[in-house]
Design an enzyme around this catalytic site. Sequence first.
Site, PDB file in Angstrom:
ATOM      1  N   GLY A   1       0.828  -1.337   0.002  1.00 20.67           N
ATOM      2  CA  GLY A   1      -0.123  -0.031   0.287  1.00 20.67           C
ATOM      3  C   GLY A   1       0.733   1.098  -0.046  1.00 20.67           C
ATOM      4  O   GLY A   1       2.469   1.534   0.056  1.00 20.67           O
TER       5      GLY A   1
ATOM      6  N   ASP B   1       1.913  -9.002   2.349  1.00 23.51           N
ATOM      7  CA  ASP B   1       0.816  -8.271   1.710  1.00 23.51           C
ATOM      8  C   ASP B   1      -0.385  -8.844   1.233  1.00 23.51           C
ATOM      9  O   ASP B   1       0.764 -10.276   0.294  1.00 23.51           O
ATOM     10  CB  ASP B   1       0.559  -7.041   0.573  1.00 23.51           C
ATOM     11  CG  ASP B   1      -0.046  -6.176   0.283  1.00 23.51           C
ATOM     12  OD1 ASP B   1      -0.149  -4.988   0.948  1.00 23.51           O
ATOM     13  OD2 ASP B   1      -1.104  -6.575  -0.586  1.00 23.51           O
TER      14      ASP B   1
ATOM     15  N   LYS C   1      -9.857   9.371  11.043  1.00 23.44           N
ATOM     16  CA  LYS C   1     -11.366   8.906  11.248  1.00 23.44           C
ATOM     17  C   LYS C   1     -11.756   8.389  12.958  1.00 23.44           C
ATOM     18  O   LYS C   1     -12.898   7.285  12.946  1.00 23.44           O
ATOM     19  CB  LYS C   1     -11.560   8.236  10.883  1.00 23.44           C
ATOM     20  CG  LYS C   1     -11.251   8.774   8.718  1.00 23.44           C
ATOM     21  CD  LYS C   1     -11.372   8.140   7.167  1.00 23.44           C
ATOM     22  CE  LYS C   1     -11.425   9.143   5.747  1.00 23.44           C
ATOM     23  NZ  LYS C   1     -10.400   9.195   5.950  1.00 23.44           N
TER      24      LYS C   1
END
Length: 655
Positions: free
Chosen positions: A298, A320, A416
């Site tokens: 990422g 990953d 968030k």
Amino acid sequence: MVTQSSDSRSFATCLRLTRTIAVNSVLDVGVGAIAAMGAVVLCGHAPAGWPVWGVAVLGMGGIAAGGLPLRIFVQHWRFAGRSDFWRLGCACMLAGLLAMGVLVAGGGMLAGAVPWCVVYGMTAFICMATMRAGYQRWRQTGPRSGRTGCPVIVLGDGADTTRFLKLMPDMAGRVAGMVLQSRQRRPGRRVRGVPVLGQVADLPRIIPAMADGGDVLLVVADTAFRGERLSAVLRMVHDTGARVRCMPDLSGIAGDQAAPLYPVRLADLLNRPALSVDEPGLAGMLGGRRVLITGAGGTIGSELARQIARHRPEELVLLDMGEFALWQVDIDLREKAPDVTRHRVLADIRDPARMEQVFARFQPELVFHAAALKHVPMVEENPCEGLLTNAAGTRIVADIAARHGARAMVLVSTDKAVNPASVMGVSKRVAEMYCQAMDVQARMAAQDSAMRCVTVRFGNVMGSTGSVIPLFRHQLERGGPLTVTDPRMERYFMTVSEAVGLVLQATACGMGLQATCPAAVLRRGGVFVLDMGTPVRIVDLARQMIVLAGLRPGRDVSIRFTGLRPGEKLAEDLFYKKEILQPTGCPGLRMATPRTVDLAQVANIMDALTLACRDGDCARALELVRELVPEFAHNPHGMDMHIPAGQVDVERNAS
């Protein structure tokens, strides 16, 4: 190994330098003869008993002897500055004194020699200084300077303009003037020989006057002129059609390499200063260690791999689920860090058995956990998958890392997670709480061998996969429109390299390698929060990207407001309002102390949460999440768009 071509280039450079010094010496010594004979004319007589040719030889010898120790023959005439002219004056003074000594030693009278020697020295200085200044002027305005190009306006003070003239000599003749930020110098005056056209606020008036129907190039020579100030300049000059380019930092220029101008980058418009990290400290933390990175394919994971590889770890394990993403980062590291031992591991962090195999094989000392599902609307459609990956997956990695003796695990979190309104946000908050509880337990037990859990929270990084910037670029390539959910929407932004650098710095603090970090806050479950500066309105970001593409918002490309998507908020918070941010002693890093939960309690709830998610019972899973995070205000359907008065989308209808 030195190649033959490099030997040839070195010989050619040496030959060119020798030729330049020889030409300078001949010219300066010749000026000495002219100055000596000029002194005879100005004084009305030659030194007693000296013929004309002898006076000329004396003048040449004086300049040769006086200039050699002061190295005036190796001066670069094109870049001669104040210090060079001072040395030139001292050389001429020394030449006059030497000539006086020769005259007196030859039987002349001191009273008769002094006037001639003074005039000789002054004449020599005026002639040689005029030659250098004239050559500089010719280089700036001569036929090689590209004077037929568009006029150039330099934004910066005198030092910035001088730097531009030195590093871009071929454009020097096109400089029409400079604009300043301050009002200390008025238009019409000159700074370093360049006329002052006005202040930055006068650019909308200055540029059309200079254009005369053609193009104008505005060069931002002040490397500190970034952020909101640079954004304001772009807005001011947008309608004038002028091109804007920036000068690079001096550290990026080597030798006599020309300074490349570059277009304004989106990172230049961030409302925050760039921050540096303690590179030697990071090298001591990472060098020679076994490091594992989850989510290595990422945006954050791949940058972590690149920056960690610079510090030469013993082994770098790249984990990953995505085969292509893992291959890409491995290819990049193969070119940039070929000496670092790398292992590519295809694995799912939600599979405990597979993760046990990975940790048993590689025995990593440091674990950077960047694997997560991050796309808010997609996680809203698949809440159980988001909770399994972000919450349960983090717990699996943390538990296995602790069992296999890792020194530290670093959780990459998000803004968030603060006052979450989405499943993605609350899943990251649950992950934070579990890592906090593990870290508090380890620190309270005062066991040096126990694994430290370091949580780092920050906002958006520019250009990350699935973020708004790649979306805007894609929409610009298709001709628009650019879609913005709400005109009030704002987010924190940081470059990915800076964010990852601060994550590594936070790791050093959390492991106790930075003496300034408050250990008491860490024992209470402190979370590292990156200093993200001030938030950026997404609609402003869209307008800036349109301008940087050379287009006009509302005319060439429209902006369309679509309303909030499921799980989105108008603004994100980096910390809870009741939290008192603590300084860490490291620039760009602060610490927050969110509410903590006992490890056994959070583990029991996460057991039930994992079971509910694997059974596909989303309602039960969200009930369990609210037990851990009572401030979770779920917004599964988004909100109606609200456009304030005066901001009705003219751009949406312009196309």
